[in-house]
Write an enzyme that holds these catalytic residues in place. Sequence first.
Site, mmCIF file in Angstrom:
data_model
loop_
_atom_site.group_PDB
_atom_site.id
_atom_site.type_symbol
_atom_site.label_atom_id
_atom_site.label_comp_id
_atom_site.label_asym_id
_atom_site.label_seq_id
_atom_site.Cartn_x
_atom_site.Cartn_y
_atom_site.Cartn_z
ATOM 1 C CG ASP A 34 -58.448 -10.577 38.809
ATOM 2 O OD1 ASP A 34 -58.887 -11.077 37.760
ATOM 3 O OD2 ASP A 34 -59.170 -10.184 39.734
ATOM 4 C CG HIS A 51 -56.817 -16.365 29.676
ATOM 5 N ND1 HIS A 51 -56.961 -15.756 30.908
ATOM 6 C CD2 HIS A 51 -58.070 -16.732 29.305
ATOM 7 C CE1 HIS A 51 -58.251 -15.761 31.247
ATOM 8 N NE2 HIS A 51 -58.938 -16.343 30.291
ATOM 9 C CG LEU A 145 -38.437 -19.264 42.072
ATOM 10 C CD1 LEU A 145 -38.479 -18.018 42.932
ATOM 11 C CD2 LEU A 145 -39.037 -18.975 40.719
HETATM 12 C C1 V0D Z 1 -54.056 -17.804 32.587
HETATM 13 C C2 V0D Z 1 -52.478 -15.659 34.020
HETATM 14 C C3 V0D Z 1 -49.045 -20.580 33.078
HETATM 15 C C4 V0D Z 1 -53.607 -16.381 34.681
HETATM 16 C C5 V0D Z 1 -51.346 -16.556 33.609
HETATM 17 C C6 V0D Z 1 -54.386 -24.056 33.630
HETATM 18 C C7 V0D Z 1 -54.565 -17.201 33.848
HETATM 19 C C8 V0D Z 1 -51.661 -17.363 32.386
HETATM 20 C C9 V0D Z 1 -49.630 -21.771 33.450
HETATM 21 C C10 V0D Z 1 -48.955 -22.999 33.854
HETATM 22 C C11 V0D Z 1 -52.445 -19.677 32.973
HETATM 23 C C12 V0D Z 1 -49.550 -23.880 34.740
HETATM 24 C C13 V0D Z 1 -48.889 -25.031 35.151
HETATM 25 C C14 V0D Z 1 -47.626 -25.286 34.688
HETATM 26 C C15 V0D Z 1 -47.009 -24.421 33.814
HETATM 27 C C16 V0D Z 1 -47.676 -23.289 33.388
HETATM 28 C C17 V0D Z 1 -51.010 -21.523 33.424
HETATM 29 C C18 V0D Z 1 -53.287 -21.822 33.625
HETATM 30 C C19 V0D Z 1 -53.501 -20.518 33.271
HETATM 31 C C20 V0D Z 1 -54.466 -22.667 33.957
HETATM 32 F F1 V0D Z 1 -46.967 -26.391 35.107
HETATM 33 N N1 V0D Z 1 -49.963 -19.663 32.840
HETATM 34 N N2 V0D Z 1 -51.178 -20.221 33.046
HETATM 35 N N3 V0D Z 1 -52.042 -22.336 33.719
HETATM 36 N N4 V0D Z 1 -52.687 -18.356 32.621
#
Ligand code: V0D
Length: 254
Positions: A34, A51, A145
Amino acid sequence: MLGKLKMWKDKSKEFTKEDIMRGQIPNHIAIIMDGNGRWAKKRALPRSAGHHEGMKVVRKVTKLANDLGVKTLTVYAFSTENWKRPKLEVEYLMKLPEEFLGTFLPELIEENVQVRTMGDKSALPKHTLNAVENAMNETRNNDGLILNFALNYGSRAEILGAVKQLANDYKNGTVDLDCLNEDGFSTYLMTRNLADPDLLIRTSGEIRLSNFMLWQLAYTEFWFTDVLWPDFKDQHLLEAIKVYQQRGRRYGGV
Ligand code: V0D
């Protein structure tokens, strides 16, 4: 800017990887990441910048967790509630898996990481789903992991889905209610092949679960911090694990 004084650093709270590795390492760490929007706002940047910065932190934390011998890292990337955000923000978020994997998948493969997801993937845009499924396939045989992304995940929807599936199996006669116990029920959840988390981390000062792994967190140690996710450093993960190691794990016994 006034009020931007550097926070006092408590040296007694600084640990090395080696210190931490002498103690018990949590098998499964779950993180509610968050504070990305707040991080951006403080810098007068668009939320997307927060993000994006947060995405890079996922990579760093995965590396350290893997080095420490953590078996599973579950990160809450997108909740079922996040669809209510502005359309452009949702569109940006849905591009992050592609960007993350485009940049880091070769390293994850190199490090023997296995990418998995939990959540309702049917609602994801095709381009997002393709990137995620490709990564899961490419890392399917890795046995290091497990990096488990909660994507369009909500715990109540997960539990309700499990109950419906169970009701169906009851109707078919494939389940005997007299023999159903907690372990049996948990095979209906999206975490079916994963141990319950040992440690939950939530950043950015919010002290609630927000519909995250309600069943699985029954015995988990919680660690909350005011640090915003894009500011989360190796040292914070080490501190969380140190606190975990110092807490006795008693399961309500004596
Ligand atoms: C934004 C902080 C990696 C939280 C981290 C679709 C919110 C960065 C992924 C990710 C997000 C998801 C699946 C995957 C590989 C990478 C990601 C989302 C948001 C929402 F197979 N960061 N990340 N996906 N944020």
